[in-house]
Write a protein that holds these residues in place. Sequence first.
Motif, PDB file in Angstrom:
ATOM      1  N   GLY A   2     -28.972  11.669 -27.299  1.00  0.00           N
ATOM      2  CA  GLY A   2     -29.139  11.597 -25.854  1.00  0.00           C
ATOM      3  C   GLY A   2     -27.977  12.215 -25.119  1.00  0.00           C
ATOM      4  O   GLY A   2     -27.105  12.845 -25.711  1.00  0.00           O
ATOM      5  N   GLU A   3     -27.973  12.012 -23.807  1.00  0.00           N
ATOM      6  CA  GLU A   3     -26.918  12.534 -22.946  1.00  0.00           C
ATOM      7  C   GLU A   3     -26.063  11.382 -22.451  1.00  0.00           C
ATOM      8  O   GLU A   3     -26.579  10.350 -22.008  1.00  0.00           O
ATOM      9  CB  GLU A   3     -27.545  13.253 -21.736  1.00  0.00           C
ATOM     10  CG  GLU A   3     -26.504  13.786 -20.773  1.00  0.00           C
ATOM     11  CD  GLU A   3     -27.125  14.352 -19.504  1.00  0.00           C
ATOM     12  OE1 GLU A   3     -26.404  14.433 -18.494  1.00  0.00           O
ATOM     13  OE2 GLU A   3     -28.322  14.702 -19.508  1.00  0.00           O
ATOM     14  N   VAL A   4     -24.748  11.557 -22.546  1.00  0.00           N
ATOM     15  CA  VAL A   4     -23.823  10.535 -22.063  1.00  0.00           C
ATOM     16  C   VAL A   4     -23.928  10.471 -20.537  1.00  0.00           C
ATOM     17  O   VAL A   4     -23.682  11.466 -19.855  1.00  0.00           O
ATOM     18  CB  VAL A   4     -22.375  10.850 -22.494  1.00  0.00           C
ATOM     19  CG1 VAL A   4     -21.407   9.809 -21.929  1.00  0.00           C
ATOM     20  CG2 VAL A   4     -22.263  10.927 -24.011  1.00  0.00           C
ATOM     21  N   VAL A   5     -24.315   9.307 -20.021  1.00  0.00           N
ATOM     22  CA  VAL A   5     -24.463   9.154 -18.571  1.00  0.00           C
ATOM     23  C   VAL A   5     -23.360   8.281 -17.969  1.00  0.00           C
ATOM     24  O   VAL A   5     -23.179   8.257 -16.758  1.00  0.00           O
ATOM     25  CB  VAL A   5     -25.852   8.610 -18.176  1.00  0.00           C
ATOM     26  CG1 VAL A   5     -26.935   9.637 -18.491  1.00  0.00           C
ATOM     27  CG2 VAL A   5     -26.156   7.283 -18.837  1.00  0.00           C
ATOM     28  N   GLU A   6     -22.618   7.574 -18.830  1.00  0.00           N
ATOM     29  CA  GLU A   6     -21.516   6.735 -18.342  1.00  0.00           C
ATOM     30  C   GLU A   6     -20.620   6.400 -19.522  1.00  0.00           C
ATOM     31  O   GLU A   6     -21.093   6.281 -20.655  1.00  0.00           O
ATOM     32  CB  GLU A   6     -22.074   5.447 -17.722  1.00  0.00           C
ATOM     33  CG  GLU A   6     -21.043   4.593 -17.032  1.00  0.00           C
ATOM     34  CD  GLU A   6     -21.644   3.339 -16.393  1.00  0.00           C
ATOM     35  OE1 GLU A   6     -20.870   2.405 -16.124  1.00  0.00           O
ATOM     36  OE2 GLU A   6     -22.873   3.298 -16.164  1.00  0.00           O
ATOM     37  N   VAL A   7     -19.325   6.262 -19.268  1.00  0.00           N
ATOM     38  CA  VAL A   7     -18.390   5.779 -20.282  1.00  0.00           C
ATOM     39  C   VAL A   7     -17.656   4.567 -19.713  1.00  0.00           C
ATOM     40  O   VAL A   7     -17.547   4.404 -18.505  1.00  0.00           O
ATOM     41  CB  VAL A   7     -17.387   6.867 -20.742  1.00  0.00           C
ATOM     42  CG1 VAL A   7     -18.106   8.005 -21.441  1.00  0.00           C
ATOM     43  CG2 VAL A   7     -16.552   7.377 -19.591  1.00  0.00           C
ATOM     44  N   ASN A   8     -17.160   3.733 -20.610  1.00  0.00           N
ATOM     45  CA  ASN A   8     -16.463   2.518 -20.200  1.00  0.00           C
ATOM     46  C   ASN A   8     -14.986   2.843 -19.961  1.00  0.00           C
ATOM     47  O   ASN A   8     -14.161   2.733 -20.854  1.00  0.00           O
ATOM     48  CB  ASN A   8     -16.619   1.433 -21.264  1.00  0.00           C
ATOM     49  CG  ASN A   8     -16.076   0.098 -20.815  1.00  0.00           C
ATOM     50  OD1 ASN A   8     -15.461  -0.014 -19.770  1.00  0.00           O
ATOM     51  ND2 ASN A   8     -16.307  -0.918 -21.626  1.00  0.00           N
ATOM     52  N   THR A   9     -14.666   3.250 -18.738  1.00  0.00           N
ATOM     53  CA  THR A   9     -13.298   3.652 -18.408  1.00  0.00           C
ATOM     54  C   THR A   9     -12.313   2.493 -18.499  1.00  0.00           C
ATOM     55  O   THR A   9     -11.112   2.725 -18.608  1.00  0.00           O
ATOM     56  CB  THR A   9     -13.235   4.285 -17.001  1.00  0.00           C
ATOM     57  OG1 THR A   9     -13.799   3.352 -16.059  1.00  0.00           O
ATOM     58  CG2 THR A   9     -14.016   5.594 -16.954  1.00  0.00           C
TER      59      THR A   9
END
Length: 125
Positions: A71-78
């Motif tokens: 899939g496509e990364v839509v958010e990361v846990n900053t």
Amino acid sequence: MTTVRYTQDHEYVRIDGDVAVVGISDYAQGQLGDVVFVELPEVGKAVEKGKEAAVVESVKAASEVYAPLSGEVVEVNTELEGAPGLVNEDPEGKGWFLKLKLSNPAEVENLMSEADYKAFLDTLA
């Protein structure tokens, strides 16, 4: 409805609709020891099932985190950038790594259910 599945590499994926939250299992964080750094992918990056999606470093070792689904990364846990210990404290909650917009939801069928994963862990003891 949220579905949780696991890989033999100890990643979990929590699926809600066509978005999946990815992280490492409690077992994995226990094996790693104290997590000191997490390298997250760029938002917008396409990841392929079974390929590296992130890196986690602990006092013991550095380890790749593989994408359980494509899939496509839509958010990361900053939050992990300033507090990588969240991976140890709450691996399947606040210690998540990334969210994927699934490109092939049928891949979920090849992952282990929570019961299957617990049975798999018993074979490792």
